[in-house]
Write a protein that holds these residues in place. Structure first.
Motif, short mmCIF file in Angstrom:
data_model
loop_
_atom_site.label_atom_id
_atom_site.label_comp_id
_atom_site.label_asym_id
_atom_site.label_seq_id
_atom_site.Cartn_x
_atom_site.Cartn_y
_atom_site.Cartn_z
N LEU A 123 -70.99 -10.82 -25.00
CA LEU A 123 -72.15 -9.86 -24.72
C LEU A 123 -72.06 -8.49 -25.66
O LEU A 123 -72.98 -8.14 -26.02
N TYR A 124 -70.65 -8.10 -25.96
CA TYR A 124 -70.26 -7.09 -26.66
C TYR A 124 -70.88 -7.53 -27.96
O TYR A 124 -71.56 -6.41 -28.69
N SER A 125 -70.42 -8.49 -28.61
CA SER A 125 -71.02 -9.06 -29.98
C SER A 125 -72.54 -9.00 -30.07
O SER A 125 -72.88 -8.49 -30.95
N LEU A 126 -72.95 -9.68 -29.16
CA LEU A 126 -74.37 -9.64 -29.22
C LEU A 126 -75.25 -8.22 -29.06
O LEU A 126 -76.18 -8.12 -29.84
N LEU A 127 -74.72 -7.53 -28.21
CA LEU A 127 -75.35 -6.15 -28.27
C LEU A 127 -75.11 -5.54 -29.59
O LEU A 127 -76.27 -4.77 -30.00
N GLN A 128 -74.08 -5.29 -30.33
CA GLN A 128 -73.70 -5.04 -31.52
C GLN A 128 -74.78 -5.37 -32.50
O GLN A 128 -75.56 -4.73 -33.41
N LEU A 129 -74.93 -6.81 -32.57
CA LEU A 129 -75.81 -7.20 -33.69
C LEU A 129 -77.30 -6.99 -33.18
O LEU A 129 -78.02 -6.65 -34.17
#
Length: 203
Positions: A123-129
């Motif tokens: 979720l963290y990585s998806l939000l950043q991208l």
């Protein structure tokens, strides 16, 4: 397709940075002090008399990252990750409705807490991208579009230097590690973002 959606986590080895040298009693000195590069854009904003929440979060991010690098572990990285995602969501908030911006900021903080509880960074990585791609989409048709390529290049250099921490440390004869270099590139990346926001008269 399953492999693209598998659970991702930060390995414990991530916290084992190559440069562990200390100076003046400061552990991991270069990784700590290189966070000055992240604070410098805040100094620029203060110099320009632009006192906003972006300025505040940059100062807090530099402090949180320095705190983490004094004693890198799964607990001390939490404030660092919170302010990284908060910085991203604050930038997003300049391009969306304020209610949506506030919701994404909350979601960003929750993504870090979710990672801390489950060790799942998806979720963290998806939000950043997602935030990065959406902001690029919003900037592309504007007069600040000439800064998109430098932003992408510096963003790639930030990731590459982080990934090759030890190799860079060895190749520079132990003068500068990849992770310290990551902080420097991150400072440049933030400065480019600020210049984009200035060109668009958002700050």
């Amino acid at each position: 397709m399953e492999r693209y959606f598998k659970k991702e986590s930060i390995p414990s080895s991530y916290h084992n940075f190559s440069d562990k040298s200390s100076l003046l009693g400061i552990p991991n000195t270069k990784n700590v002090l290189s966070n000055i590069a992240i604070a410098l854009p805040a100094v620029y904003l203060l110099y320009k008399k632009k006192y906003n929440r972006l300025t505040l979060v940059l100062v807090l991010l530099a402090i949180a990252s320095s705190y983490y690098h004094i004693n890198p572990n799964k607990s001390t990285i939490v404030p660092d990750m919170i302010f990284v995602i908060t910085l991203n969501t604050f930038v997003l908030s300049y391009f969306v409705d304020s209610n949506i911006g506030n919701l994404v900021i909350l979601l960003g903080v929750l993504s870090v807490l979710y990672w801390h509880k489950t060790s799942d960074t998806r979720l963290y990585s998806l939000l950043q991208l997602g935030i990065f791609l959406y902001c690029i989409y919003r900037v592309y048709p504007t007069k600040a579009s000439n800064l998109i390529l430098p932003l992408i290049i510096v963003g790639i250099l930030t990731r590459v230097s982080e990934s090759y921490d030890k190799l860079i440390y060895d190749k520079t004869n132990k003068i500068l590690s990849g992770h310290s270099l990551k902080h420097i590139f991150a400072g440049f990346k933030i400065m480019i973002i600020i210049k984009i926001l200035e060109k668009l008269h958002k700050i």
